[in-house]
Design an enzyme around this catalytic site. Structure first.
Site, short mmCIF file in Angstrom:
data_model
loop_
_atom_site.label_atom_id
_atom_site.label_comp_id
_atom_site.label_asym_id
_atom_site.label_seq_id
_atom_site.Cartn_x
_atom_site.Cartn_y
_atom_site.Cartn_z
N ASP A 17 -25.00 -27.27 0.98
CA ASP A 17 -24.37 -26.21 0.17
C ASP A 17 -23.40 -25.30 0.92
O ASP A 17 -23.35 -24.09 0.66
CB ASP A 17 -25.45 -25.35 -0.48
CG ASP A 17 -26.30 -26.14 -1.47
OD1 ASP A 17 -26.00 -27.32 -1.70
OD2 ASP A 17 -27.27 -25.57 -2.01
N ASP A 59 -24.39 -28.12 -4.69
CA ASP A 59 -24.63 -27.79 -6.08
C ASP A 59 -23.44 -28.27 -6.88
O ASP A 59 -22.28 -28.08 -6.47
CB ASP A 59 -24.78 -26.27 -6.24
CG ASP A 59 -26.21 -25.79 -6.07
OD1 ASP A 59 -27.07 -26.61 -5.67
OD2 ASP A 59 -26.47 -24.61 -6.33
N HIS A 61 -22.96 -27.94 -10.69
CA HIS A 61 -23.52 -27.52 -11.96
C HIS A 61 -22.57 -27.74 -13.14
O HIS A 61 -21.36 -27.52 -13.02
CB HIS A 61 -23.83 -26.01 -11.93
CG HIS A 61 -24.87 -25.63 -10.93
ND1 HIS A 61 -26.09 -26.26 -10.85
CD2 HIS A 61 -24.90 -24.62 -10.01
CE1 HIS A 61 -26.81 -25.68 -9.90
NE2 HIS A 61 -26.11 -24.69 -9.37
N SER A 67 -29.80 -22.35 -14.67
CA SER A 67 -30.01 -21.31 -13.65
C SER A 67 -29.08 -20.11 -13.82
O SER A 67 -29.27 -19.09 -13.17
CB SER A 67 -29.82 -21.89 -12.25
OG SER A 67 -28.46 -22.18 -11.99
N HIS A 78 -22.12 -20.32 -10.76
CA HIS A 78 -21.61 -20.69 -9.43
C HIS A 78 -21.55 -22.21 -9.31
O HIS A 78 -22.25 -22.93 -10.00
CB HIS A 78 -22.51 -20.12 -8.32
CG HIS A 78 -23.90 -20.68 -8.35
ND1 HIS A 78 -24.89 -20.20 -9.18
CD2 HIS A 78 -24.48 -21.69 -7.63
CE1 HIS A 78 -26.01 -20.87 -8.99
NE2 HIS A 78 -25.78 -21.79 -8.07
N LYS A 103 -26.30 -32.29 -6.57
CA LYS A 103 -27.61 -31.94 -7.16
C LYS A 103 -27.44 -30.89 -8.25
O LYS A 103 -26.39 -30.27 -8.37
CB LYS A 103 -28.57 -31.44 -6.08
CG LYS A 103 -28.08 -30.25 -5.28
CD LYS A 103 -29.05 -29.94 -4.14
CE LYS A 103 -28.53 -28.86 -3.22
NZ LYS A 103 -28.40 -27.54 -3.85
N GLU A 110 -33.11 -27.33 -12.98
CA GLU A 110 -32.75 -26.71 -11.70
C GLU A 110 -33.18 -27.65 -10.58
O GLU A 110 -34.19 -28.37 -10.71
CB GLU A 110 -33.44 -25.35 -11.56
CG GLU A 110 -33.18 -24.66 -10.22
CD GLU A 110 -31.71 -24.36 -9.95
OE1 GLU A 110 -30.92 -25.33 -9.82
OE2 GLU A 110 -31.37 -23.18 -9.86
N ALA A 138 -29.46 -22.35 1.39
CA ALA A 138 -29.96 -21.19 2.10
C ALA A 138 -31.37 -21.52 2.59
O ALA A 138 -32.10 -22.28 1.95
CB ALA A 138 -30.01 -19.97 1.20
N CYS A 142 -32.60 -23.89 -0.86
CA CYS A 142 -32.31 -25.32 -0.79
C CYS A 142 -32.76 -25.96 0.52
O CYS A 142 -33.19 -27.12 0.53
CB CYS A 142 -30.83 -25.56 -1.06
SG CYS A 142 -30.39 -25.17 -2.77
#
Length: 242
Positions: A17, A59, A61, A67, A78, A103, A110, A138, A142
């Site tokens: 990430d 990520d 999304h 989320s 985000h 992911k 999520e 983080a 994750c």
């Protein structure tokens, strides 16, 4: 005795990430998240030299992801697919052949772990990977969940403490995450654990077990590691990922 790591083609580095939205100025910035990028680039160079595997998870999304606050989730929108905020940082020096894992791509699911509803485990097994070295953002989300899944799946898992950063939504979350990862079988390391490191950090007498019991020492070790000189070696060419 401290563990020393010699890399082979059966090792993999996963970078979690390092996306614009998670960095200062982004939609969901992790404080000082950009400070670990030089350390990650140093590890990328090591793994590339060893012809080991390099994997970048992100990520990815949909706009209506569960989320997001608009869907009553905990986070601002985000890393929406195909937006500027979802791109990897331009400072991250991924090689062109890095494997990209996306992911949290389903609106109603999520996924903090890079193994959750992805083909990461299959890719690692296909490449006969035995050890997984984990970095990125983080620590308390994750990184934590990816490491716990890696341990559960039987991979020898090493958390690169000088190449991770936590959110600390609740003070101490990152420290607790490191202790949880270590308790579940992960090892904790910094770049000094690699045999060609010439400027080892002054924590040689401290074992990972002792570090895990004393989170303040973990933070101190990470800070010192980030302050290490990375030398003047050539940078790796980066591919523009979208």
């Amino acid at each position: 005795m401290n563990t020393s790591y010699s890399l082979t083609e059966y090792d993999a580095l996963i970078v979690l990430d390092i996306q614009i939205d998670f960095l200062p100025g982004g939609a969901l910035p992790i404080p000082n998240g950009d400070e670990i990028i030089p350390a990650i680039n140093s590890y990328i160079k090591r793994f590339k030299t060893a012809q080991a595997q390099i994997i970048a998870a992100r990520d990815w999304h949909p706009p209506n992801h569960t989320s997001f606050k608009a869907q009553n989730g905990p986070w601002p929108s985000h890393c929406i697919q195909d937006t500027a905020g979802a791109k990897f940082s331009p400072d991250l020096k991924l090689p062109p052949n890095a494997q990209i894992i996306s992911k949290a791509t389903q609106p109603d699911h999520e996924a903090y772990s890079a193994f959750d509803h992805t083909n990461l485990a299959d890719e690692l097994h296909k490449r006969n990977v035995k050890r997984l070295f984990t970095s990125g953002l983080a620590t308390d989300y994750c990184v934590l969940n990816t490491v716990l899944d890696a341990c559960r799946l039987g991979f020898e898992t090493i958390v690169l403490m000088d190449a991770t950063m936590g959110i600390n939504t609740t003070p101490g979350d990152a420290d607790r995450a490191l202790k949880t990862m270590h308790k579940n079988g992960a090892k904790l390391a910094t770049e000094m654990a690699f045999p060609d490191t010439t400027d080892a950090l002054p924590i040689e007498e401290t074992t990972p077990d002792a570090l895990a019991e004393k989170p303040s020492k973990l933070i101190e070790a990470k800070k010192k590691a980030r302050m290490r000189s990375k030398g003047t070696s050539k940078r790796i060419k980066t591919e523009q990922h979208h």
